[in-house]
Design an enzyme around this catalytic site. Structure first.
Site, mmCIF file in Angstrom:
data_model
loop_
_atom_site.group_PDB
_atom_site.id
_atom_site.type_symbol
_atom_site.label_atom_id
_atom_site.label_comp_id
_atom_site.label_asym_id
_atom_site.label_seq_id
_atom_site.Cartn_x
_atom_site.Cartn_y
_atom_site.Cartn_z
ATOM 1 N N CYS A 86 0.819 -1.220 0.000
ATOM 2 C CA CYS A 86 0.000 0.000 0.000
ATOM 3 C C CYS A 86 0.851 1.267 0.000
ATOM 4 O O CYS A 86 0.343 2.361 -0.244
ATOM 5 C CB CYS A 86 -0.951 0.002 1.198
ATOM 6 S SG CYS A 86 -2.080 -1.391 1.162
ATOM 7 N N HIS A 89 -3.511 7.192 3.364
ATOM 8 C CA HIS A 89 -3.881 5.902 2.777
ATOM 9 C C HIS A 89 -5.267 5.530 3.292
ATOM 10 O O HIS A 89 -5.576 5.705 4.463
ATOM 11 C CB HIS A 89 -2.852 4.847 3.187
ATOM 12 C CG HIS A 89 -3.220 3.465 2.753
ATOM 13 N ND1 HIS A 89 -3.672 3.185 1.487
ATOM 14 C CD2 HIS A 89 -3.213 2.279 3.416
ATOM 15 C CE1 HIS A 89 -3.919 1.902 1.392
ATOM 16 N NE2 HIS A 89 -3.662 1.321 2.548
ATOM 17 N N ASN A 108 -10.113 -0.112 0.280
ATOM 18 C CA ASN A 108 -8.657 0.028 0.275
ATOM 19 C C ASN A 108 -8.143 -0.371 -1.108
ATOM 20 O O ASN A 108 -8.167 -1.544 -1.463
ATOM 21 C CB ASN A 108 -8.073 -0.868 1.372
ATOM 22 C CG ASN A 108 -6.558 -0.792 1.450
ATOM 23 O OD1 ASN A 108 -5.908 -0.231 0.569
ATOM 24 N ND2 ASN A 108 -5.996 -1.358 2.497
HETATM 25 N N1 COA Z 1 -18.238 -9.546 8.831
HETATM 26 C C1 COA Z 1 -18.640 -9.957 10.028
HETATM 27 N N2 COA Z 1 -17.808 -10.409 10.971
HETATM 28 C C2 COA Z 1 -16.497 -10.439 10.680
HETATM 29 C C3 COA Z 1 -16.002 -10.007 9.429
HETATM 30 C C4 COA Z 1 -16.933 -9.559 8.493
HETATM 31 N N3 COA Z 1 -16.575 -9.111 7.270
HETATM 32 N N4 COA Z 1 -14.669 -10.137 9.430
HETATM 33 C C5 COA Z 1 -14.325 -10.625 10.631
HETATM 34 N N5 COA Z 1 -15.421 -10.813 11.386
HETATM 35 C C6 COA Z 1 -15.515 -11.326 12.750
HETATM 36 C C7 COA Z 1 -14.336 -12.161 13.135
HETATM 37 O O1 COA Z 1 -14.515 -13.496 12.711
HETATM 38 C C8 COA Z 1 -14.372 -12.040 14.634
HETATM 39 O O2 COA Z 1 -15.353 -12.910 15.144
HETATM 40 P P1 COA Z 1 -15.097 -13.728 16.518
HETATM 41 O O3 COA Z 1 -14.940 -12.655 17.555
HETATM 42 O O4 COA Z 1 -16.334 -14.527 16.637
HETATM 43 O O5 COA Z 1 -13.845 -14.506 16.281
HETATM 44 C C9 COA Z 1 -14.884 -10.627 14.889
HETATM 45 O O6 COA Z 1 -15.499 -10.224 13.652
HETATM 46 C C10 COA Z 1 -13.786 -9.637 15.247
HETATM 47 O O7 COA Z 1 -12.719 -9.812 14.350
HETATM 48 P P2 COA Z 1 -11.450 -8.877 14.388
HETATM 49 O O8 COA Z 1 -10.527 -9.254 13.271
HETATM 50 O O9 COA Z 1 -10.872 -8.845 15.770
HETATM 51 O O10 COA Z 1 -12.148 -7.475 14.093
HETATM 52 P P3 COA Z 1 -11.547 -6.031 14.151
HETATM 53 O O11 COA Z 1 -12.338 -5.198 15.048
HETATM 54 O O12 COA Z 1 -10.061 -6.044 14.340
HETATM 55 O O13 COA Z 1 -11.845 -5.505 12.683
HETATM 56 C C11 COA Z 1 -10.660 -5.185 10.610
HETATM 57 C C12 COA Z 1 -11.294 -6.177 11.560
HETATM 58 C C13 COA Z 1 -10.015 -5.975 9.496
HETATM 59 C C14 COA Z 1 -11.719 -4.270 10.064
HETATM 60 C C15 COA Z 1 -9.607 -4.350 11.377
HETATM 61 O O14 COA Z 1 -8.788 -5.184 12.136
HETATM 62 C C16 COA Z 1 -8.759 -3.539 10.465
HETATM 63 O O15 COA Z 1 -9.216 -2.646 9.781
HETATM 64 N N6 COA Z 1 -7.445 -3.813 10.454
HETATM 65 C C17 COA Z 1 -6.527 -3.101 9.622
HETATM 66 C C18 COA Z 1 -6.564 -3.703 8.274
HETATM 67 C C19 COA Z 1 -5.838 -2.889 7.286
HETATM 68 O O16 COA Z 1 -5.922 -1.696 7.287
HETATM 69 N N7 COA Z 1 -5.108 -3.570 6.396
HETATM 70 C C20 COA Z 1 -4.453 -2.976 5.349
HETATM 71 C C21 COA Z 1 -3.257 -2.235 5.798
HETATM 72 S S1 COA Z 1 -2.578 -1.464 4.427
#
Ligand code: COA
Length: 333
Positions: A116, A260, A290
């Site tokens: 990214c 970003h 993204n």
């Molecule tokens: N819909 C519904 N539930 C979802 C899901 C979706 N699309 N994706 C994950 N979940 C669930 C998971 O399975 C988990 O369930 P569990 O608690 O029963 O295990 C729960 O939601 C929480 O998951 P988690 O990964 O801890 O959520 P989060 O609050 O961290 O949010 C992201 C997930 C990906 C949105 C967040 O971590 C994020 O934005 N991270 C940065 C990613 C990023 O920017 N990447 C690129 C960098 S360049």
């Protein structure tokens, strides 16, 4: 003799026509519009058409940037493309773009793979070639068809990404009494966090002829989202401080943050650290998702074309991505 300063004289962006909203996604995987909006801010993303390649998106964005700069491809001295979703393993998207633009001069053209952060890496490299006097005009593009590397069965990643391209023309200017142009670029990598965000595949998957069913899943994005989130917020905060300190500037002097576009909560965190209201932050994540290396130049292009960014204003661009890699650029527009 004073070194030439690099100034952005043209911007361009391109998004594929097809929109995929959260409701459509919720028919594919177990998710909901509410979950995606609340955790990421994303409402919809664009998806490239079958046969529409990263170089095709790059072509449209680059044409627009060249047009704004009043230049043609044969005025360029270099083409740089940040991408992690190239049309082919080789040759590079940059060389395909040179051909598609109809370039007939044998200028250097190459891709930068910094996930990214690819566009910021490109800006930094382009600026260095201009400052050293080796190039006068450099096209820097960020282009992705990320929809081709996400696993559409994995709800934790497929909801986050989208396709698109953005481009800028960097030109050398001398005698900039008005101080306009790129003030500094900052690029970094740690390399130790590679397993937190990656797409396996490439040559580590072995020759295609040897790949059996156990290879299902190879080539897709894998991410530990919450760990990436934490590190992104910490690293970006440090990067903003580094960028301002290098220029002896205060947070309050920044007119526009062009971050970003990975997640609205990360963007809000950085804005808060800068003490900036969200009305001074360019946000596209809700409509683009993204788009990896394309996200900063796409956001920049929007804000330039709709007149938000005005000459003389201080613009801070920053990105964070797999590797980890991170980078920023500060520009007096
Ligand atoms: N819909 C519904 N539930 C979802 C899901 C979706 N699309 N994706 C994950 N979940 C669930 C998971 O399975 C988990 O369930 P569990 O608690 O029963 O295990 C729960 O939601 C929480 O998951 P988690 O990964 O801890 O959520 P989060 O609050 O961290 O949010 C992201 C997930 C990906 C949105 C967040 O971590 C994020 O934005 N991270 C940065 C990613 C990023 O920017 N990447 C690129 C960098 S360049």
């Amino acid at each position: 003799m004073k070194r030439p300063v690099a100034r952005i004289t043209g911007t361009g962006g391109y998004l594929p026509e097809r929109r995929m909203d959260n409701h459509e996604l919720s028919k594919r995987v177990e998710t909901s519009d509410a979950w995606i909006r609340e955790r990421t801010g994303i409402i919809e993303r664009r998806i490239a058409a079958p046969g529409e390649m990263t170089s095709d998106l790059a072509l449209q964005a680059s044409r627009r940037a060249l047009e704004m700069a009043g230049l043609t491809v044969n005025d360029l001295d270099m083409i740089l493309v940040g991408t992690i979703s190239p049309d082919l393993l080789f040759p590079s998207v940059a060389t395909l773009l040179l051909r598609k633009l109809g370039g007939t001069r044998f200028i250097p053209a190459f891709d930068l793979q910094a996930a990214c952060t690819g566009f910021l890496y490109g800006l930094s490299v382009g600026e260095s070639f201009i400052a050293s006097g080796q190039c006068r005009r450099v096209l820097v593009c960020g282009a992705e068809t990320f929809s081709r590397v996400v696993d559409w069965r994995d709800r934790s990643t497929c909801v986050l990404f989208g396709d698109g391209a953005g481009a800028v023309v960097l030109e050398a200017v001398e005698g900039t009494e008005d101080g306009r142009g790129l003030l500094s670029t900052h690029i970094h990598a740690d390399g130790v966090s590679a397993d937190l965000l990656k797409a396996s595949g490439g040559v580590s998957a072995g020759p295609p002829s040897d790949r059996g069913p156990e290879m299902d899943g190879i080539g897709y994005v894998l991410m530990q989202g919450n760990e990436v989130y934490k590190q992104a917020v910490t690293v970006m905060g440090r990067l903003v401080d580094e960028t301002l300190a290098a220029n002896g500037l205060e947070k309050s002097q920044v007119d526009w943050l062009v971050p970003h576009q990975a997640n609205i909560r990360i963007i809000q965190g950085i804005a808060k650290r800068l003490g900036m209201g969200m009305d001074r932050v360019v946000v596209t994540v809700e409509r683009h998702g993204n788009t990896s290396a394309a996200s900063v130049p796409l956001a920049l292009d929007e804000a330039v074309r709709d007149g938000r960014i005005q000459p003389g204003q201080l613009v801070l661009m920053e990105a964070f991505g797999a590797g980890f890699t991170w980078g920023s650029a500060l520009m007096r527009w």
